[in-house]
Design a protein around this motif. Structure first.
Motif, PDB file in Angstrom:
ATOM      1  N   UNK A  79     -58.468 106.559  78.741  1.00 15.26           N
ATOM      2  CA  UNK A  79     -58.429 107.168  77.404  1.00 15.26           C
ATOM      3  C   UNK A  79     -58.530 106.112  76.297  1.00 15.26           C
ATOM      4  N   UNK A  80     -59.085 106.560  75.187  1.00 14.62           N
ATOM      5  CA  UNK A  80     -59.266 105.631  74.064  1.00 14.62           C
ATOM      6  C   UNK A  80     -57.922 105.143  73.521  1.00 14.62           C
ATOM      7  N   UNK A  81     -56.971 106.072  73.442  1.00 15.39           N
ATOM      8  CA  UNK A  81     -55.700 105.711  72.823  1.00 15.39           C
ATOM      9  C   UNK A  81     -54.958 104.634  73.613  1.00 15.39           C
ATOM     10  N   UNK A  82     -55.398 104.436  74.865  1.00 14.92           N
ATOM     11  CA  UNK A  82     -54.743 103.413  75.675  1.00 14.92           C
ATOM     12  C   UNK A  82     -55.267 102.016  75.334  1.00 14.92           C
ATOM     13  N   UNK A 106     -49.403 106.634  88.758  1.00 19.32           N
ATOM     14  CA  UNK A 106     -50.550 107.494  88.469  1.00 19.32           C
ATOM     15  C   UNK A 106     -50.718 107.739  86.980  1.00 19.32           C
ATOM     16  N   UNK A 107     -49.573 107.784  86.305  1.00 18.57           N
ATOM     17  CA  UNK A 107     -49.641 108.058  84.866  1.00 18.57           C
ATOM     18  C   UNK A 107     -50.533 107.020  84.178  1.00 18.57           C
ATOM     19  N   UNK A 111     -44.475 108.666  70.925  1.00 17.63           N
ATOM     20  CA  UNK A 111     -44.757 110.108  71.026  1.00 17.63           C
ATOM     21  C   UNK A 111     -44.839 110.536  72.490  1.00 17.63           C
ATOM     22  N   UNK A 112     -45.587 109.755  73.269  1.00 14.70           N
ATOM     23  CA  UNK A 112     -45.785 110.120  74.678  1.00 14.70           C
ATOM     24  C   UNK A 112     -44.456 110.077  75.433  1.00 14.70           C
ATOM     25  N   UNK A 157     -47.900 105.841  69.061  1.00 19.79           N
ATOM     26  CA  UNK A 157     -48.402 106.743  70.092  1.00 19.79           C
ATOM     27  C   UNK A 157     -47.526 106.666  71.338  1.00 19.79           C
ATOM     28  N   UNK A 174     -54.216 107.389  85.197  1.00 20.57           N
ATOM     29  CA  UNK A 174     -54.911 108.506  84.542  1.00 20.57           C
ATOM     30  C   UNK A 174     -55.096 108.285  83.046  1.00 20.57           C
ATOM     31  N   UNK A 175     -54.139 107.542  82.489  1.00 12.96           N
ATOM     32  CA  UNK A 175     -54.234 107.308  81.041  1.00 12.96           C
ATOM     33  C   UNK A 175     -55.253 106.211  80.712  1.00 12.96           C
TER      34      UNK A 175
END
Lengths: 117, 888
Positions: B71-74, B63-64, B24-25, B21, B67-68
């Motif tokens: 999220x679950x993927x974090x 900030x990235x 991808x990001x 992931x 903000x992330x």
């Protein structure tokens, strides 16, 4: 209204509006992140700008909620890009949000319009 | 073009993204920055400016990441390095389980052997516990059994009027009071008359127990009157199946009992365990009835047992004291009735207290304790097996574990992981074991032993058994998994360390000790089994001291309502006289207690200066010793007028004459408590077996049949094989009075019945012994196969240096022989103790330590073990030295 509540409303309004903007733009056709940020900036006449570090987390959040879905698209002689499209669930949410937003704007107009009547 | 990934990646470092992931990001955001850059360049910016502006799109501060972060993927868990500390109990457990399952799936042979070993052991353990539970601990079907109590007011069985009196007293501590008594009834279907066992009960019996028939209904309260017509009956499930082929239309059918017609109103559930416990299963249940119970209204004639459902919160002493007052009231009503004391006995329906009161023989208790011990031994063997296999597996996985430790896996986590594997094995083993148990329960439920009372055992899968299974899983997990887990995870991280020769030997000592231990246990089991088989053989060939081959017994029960004592006497006299006339009959006589049956009549006796604690007694008619072919050594037999001529007479056996009268018994007096009166000894007969075939010679006394006896067994001696005469005897008795219940049996059948317990014991022990041997064999095969695999390099070196195949074979077999020898020696020492403890349950005078059995079993074990070891040894000796050397 206290200062804190104003800030909370401000945040919610921005968040709600941001979601509405993204969903509306994707409703027309699938787009990638850079295209979305450009469109918002252009169409708002430069009034609304999404920075890279708030746009993508927002996209990922909507994706986690199942409202939009991203997928990599490869084109010849180009680097692959991630395109997002609205899911059926996202479309239902969009319809709801549009109604709420219209009602909200209408209410705000009626309140603010009275002042000038 | 700048490398945008350098600007994106550090901003994501604080998050727990999965590597895919994250890549991808990084790619997506880099693409965004590049688009922006190109656009700025196209707009006329210099590359440096464009780069600066593009990057300026990131706000100040990360900030990235902020903000992330929600999220679950974090928060993807760290990639699985099995054994790496994760810190999440449940996800770690899940990971361990999946890993363990994959491991078990990868080695199907290991899994199958381990699971089957455990399953067999668990099957045996739960089975034995189930039998013990069904027969003793939880032997009675009842709702909320904790509320139920046996009550003995006046320290005795009570009469029907007494029961009515107690019921009418309405003791607030008692929610319901029911009475029952056991009886033998004649069941007639067509021309067939069969003696069946029945419980005669108060109509509220089943409602007090809280048992509902599976078909039909229980008795209703208006069936309380003993003279009520029509009379009703509830039958057992087995009786319904045996006599009516489980016909669902049984309700409302009339059946004939003691020549009276009874209407069937219900069938009891299949798994109903009767109030008597121990698997006793009466065929039918009828409410109190004057036809069936003579003298029902006689206040002093006590045959009824009482059960009470006691109000919650009432203690035993409260119950006793409240009943005490009522009991005293009875004594005031019947001051002359000396039968009942003021004492009230209260005890539970099942459990040790009940067993003690019922006088469950000590042999049986010892035998059951032994069975449980054996089950535990088998379980230990199985655990040792699995532990051995796990250690072997662990050693094969040394490198894997070393890598994982090197990559940062914590030792505690590795131990947990290995324990999870053994827990999974134990769980599977217990599940399959429970399937074995259920199969066995079905088998046992279909076995009915038609002794004088039918027996059946219903094994349940109940809460207690479930607890036992959970306990077994835990114990086997710990026993079979802990040591391997500790061993394999300890100092085993020298990557690629090769252990050959002596070092490997030392490491394998634990497995070897386990295998030797298994053989020791198998030896003990097999010796115990042999001991019981020898006991059985001894019993089968034991001389009971009377003629077995040519005897028929016909048990006749006359009821008091139809037969006064004079009529009963006449009936028996006529039966004996007419039976003597039957062709093929040599002689006929009567006896109250037939030897080698379930019934016994024993009392104390004063013989001269001696007090004899226990003397077996029975009443016989003249000619009994002739019929049984028991030789009369001195004096004379009873005569017809012995009874009438005042002075009571008795005949004693040799043991009494020798032990208490110095062989001078004739004309001496013996005092018996029935009532206390002197009996003149008129004869001495040879000793014969009384209670069991295995018993030591017991003191016995024979008295003439009295007028009070209404149950008498006729012993019919025939000239040739007795089977043919059976029918003639049955017909003759039916012609005398068809409603009299009769039970006809060959003496040989009774003898077989007497041998049944030893047969069951031998069968069980042999089976379990064979199982133990099988498990030990699997164990030795495993250890030898493993040892050969570990020593491949050593074998290669030896062969390269000139060792022959035979020498290699001998080398490996020597190892196995050593193990087996240690096992046999240790087993012999253990067996010496065990057989001494077993002596209680064996025929008297049997030599418990039999060198021949020890040698035979030792030989069998050695042969089986060497055969099991031979296969891997042979494989080892066939190795190509080149390949063997390369194996490391």
């Amino acid at each position: 209204m206290t200062d804190m509540n104003t800030r909370a409303l401000d945040r919610e309004l921005k968040r709600g509006a941001a979601e509405l903007l993204i969903l509306s733009l994707l409703d027309a056709r699938p787009r990638h992140g850079y295209e979305l940020s450009k469109l918002i900036n252009t169409r708002s006449g430069g009034q609304i700008t999404f920075h890279i570090d708030s746009l993508y987390p927002l996209l990922y959040r909507l994706e986690e909620r199942g409202w939009i879905k991203g997928s990599w698209v490869e084109k010849p002689d180009e680097r692959r890009r991630r395109f997002y499209k609205v899911t059926p669930k996202g479309r239902r949410v969009l319809a709801q949000q549009r109604k709420t937003w219209a009602a909200f704007v209408d209410a705000v107009q009626r309140v603010t319009g009275d002042e000038h009547a | 073009m700048p490398d945008w990934t350098q600007h994106v990646r550090p901003r994501l470092s604080g998050l727990r993204l999965s590597p895919t992931r994250e890549a991808e990001i990084v790619e997506e955001l880099s693409q965004h920055l590049e688009d922006r850059y190109r656009e700025l360049i196209a707009g006329g910016a210099t590359p440096d400016e464009a780069t600066q502006l593009a990057i300026a799109d990131f706000s100040e501060g990360n900030y990235l990441a902020r903000h992330m972060a929600p999220l679950r993927q974090a928060h993807t868990p760290a990639p699985i390095t099995a054994g790496a500390p994760g810190g999440h109990l449940f996800s770690d457990l899940w990971q361990d389980l999946r890993y363990a399952a994959r491991g078990l799936f990868r080695s199907p042979g290991f899994t199958l052997v381990s699971v089957l070993s455990l399953a067999l052991a668990v099957g045996v353990t739960t089975g034995i516990f189930g039998i013990f539970e069904a027969a003793f601990l939880n032997a009675v079907s009842a709702r909320n059994i904790g509320q139920l109590r046996h009550i003995e007011p006046g320290d005795s069985a009570v009469s029907y009027p007494y029961y009515q009196y107690l019921s009418a007293a309405n003791n607030p501590a008692i929610l319901g009071l029911a009475a029952y008594t056991q009886s033998r009834l004649s069941f007639r279907a067509g021309d067939d008359v069969e003696s069946v066992t029945g419980d005669i009960v108060s109509p509220n019996f089943f409602s007090v127990l809280g048992v509902t028939p599976s078909i039909g209904r229980g008795f209703s309260i208006d069936e309380q009157q003993p003279e009520r017509e029509p009379q009703v009956v509830i039958v057992s499930h087995t009786f319904w199946k045996r006599k009516y082929g489980a016909n669902p239309d049984i309700l409302g059918k009339a059946i004939n009992l003691n020549r009276e017609s009874f209407t069937v109103v219900g069938v009891l559930p299949k798994d109903y365990r009767s109030i008597h416990g121990y698997g006793m299963a009466p065929d039918i249940y009828v409410p109190f009835n004057r036809q069936l119970v003579g003298d029902l209204d006689e206040p002093s004639l006590g045959t009824l047992q009482l059960i009470a459902r006691v109000q919650d919160g009432v203690s035993i002493s409260q119950l006793k004291s409240s009943l005490g007052t009522i009991v005293q009231g009875w004594r005031q009503l019947y001051p002359t009735d000396r039968r009942y004391s003021d004492k009230v006995e209260v005890y539970p329906l099942t459990g040790i207290e009940k067993m003690r009161r019922d006088g469950v023989p000590v042999e049986l208790t010892v035998f059951l304790a032994l069975l449980i011990l054996i089950a535990v031994l088998v379980l230990l063997i199985a655990c040792a097996n699995v532990a051995g296999l796990l250690v072997a597996q662990g050693m094969n996985r040394t490198r894997e574990i070393a890598v994982r430790l090197a990559l940062g896996a914590a030792r505690s986590r590795l131990i947990r992981q290995l324990l999870t594997e053994s827990a999974l094995l134990a769980f599977l083993g217990v599940c399959v074991g429970v399937i074995f148990y259920l199969a066995m329960a079905t088998m046992v439920a279909n076995v009915q032993i038609r002794a004088s009372v039918p027996f059946e055992l219903h094994l349940h899968l109940d809460r207690r058994l479930l607890y036992l299974c959970i306990g077994l899983v835990t114990i086997t997990t710990l026993l079979s998994g802990l040591v391997p887990a500790l061993r394999t995870s300890r100092d085993r991280w020298r990557l690629g360390s090769n252990q050959i020769g002596d070092e490997a030997h030392q490491r394998a000592w634990f497995r070897r000790a386990l295998v030797a231990g298994q053989f020791a246990l198998a030896f003990v089991l097999l010796i115990s089994a042999t001991l019981f088989l020898r006991g059985l053989a001894k019993n089968s060939h034991a001389d009971p001291g009377f003629d077995v081959q040519h005897l028929i017994t016909a048990e006749i029960t006359l009821d008091k309502s139809s037969y006064s004592s004079i009529r009963a006497e006449q009936y028996f006299e006529r039966a004996i006289v007419e039976m003597r006339r039957l062709p093929g009959v040599r002689s006929v006589s009567g006896v109250t207690v037939v030897p080698l049956g379930l019934e016994r009549w024993a009392m104390s006796m004063d013989a001269g200066e001696h007090k004899v604690q226990l003397v077996y007694a029975t009443r016989v008619t003249p000619g009994y010793f002739g019929t049984m072919k028991i030789p009369l050594l001195r004096g004379r037999d009873f005569q017809a007028d012995d009874r009438a001529n005042g002075a009571p007479v008795a005949i004693v056996n040799e043991t009494v004459a020798k032990t208490y009268f110095n062989n001078n018994a004739l004309d001496s007096l013996a005092y018996l408590p029935i009532p206390l009166s002197p009996f003149k000894i008129i004869g001495v007969v040879r000793d014969s077996k009384y209670g069991s075939l295995g018993e030591e010679p017991m003191p016995a006394i024979y008295l003439p049949v009295s007028q009070q006896d209404r149950t008498l067994t006729l012993a019919v001696s025939t000239d040739s094989a007795p089977a043919g005469t059976q029918t003639a005897v049955r017909k003759l008795l039916a012609s005398l009075d068809p409603r009299v219940p009769i039970k006809i049996q060959l003496m040989q059948e009774r003898l077989d019945g007497a041998l049944l317990p030893s047969k069951i014991a031998s069968f069980l022990l042999s089976g379990i012994g064979a199982l133990g041997l099988l498990l030990a064999t699997i164990g030795i095969y495993g250890v030898m196969a493993y040892s050969v695999a570990r020593r491949t390099a050593e074998i290669g070196i030896r062969m390269a240096l000139g060792a022959t195949r035979i020498q290699v074979l001998r080398l490996i077999l020597k190892d196995a022989t050593k193990l087996v020898c240690i096992g046999i020696v240790v087993g012999s020492i253990l067996a010496l103790f065990v057989v001494q403890a077993l002596a209680v349950a064996l025929p008297a005078g049997m030599k418990v330590v039999d060198p021949l059995s020890f040698a035979t079993i030792g030989g069998i074990l050695a042969i089986v073990a060497l055969m099991a070891a031979f296969v891997p040894a042979w494989k080892g000796s066939q190795l190509d030295p080149n390949i063997a050397l390369r194996s490391e």
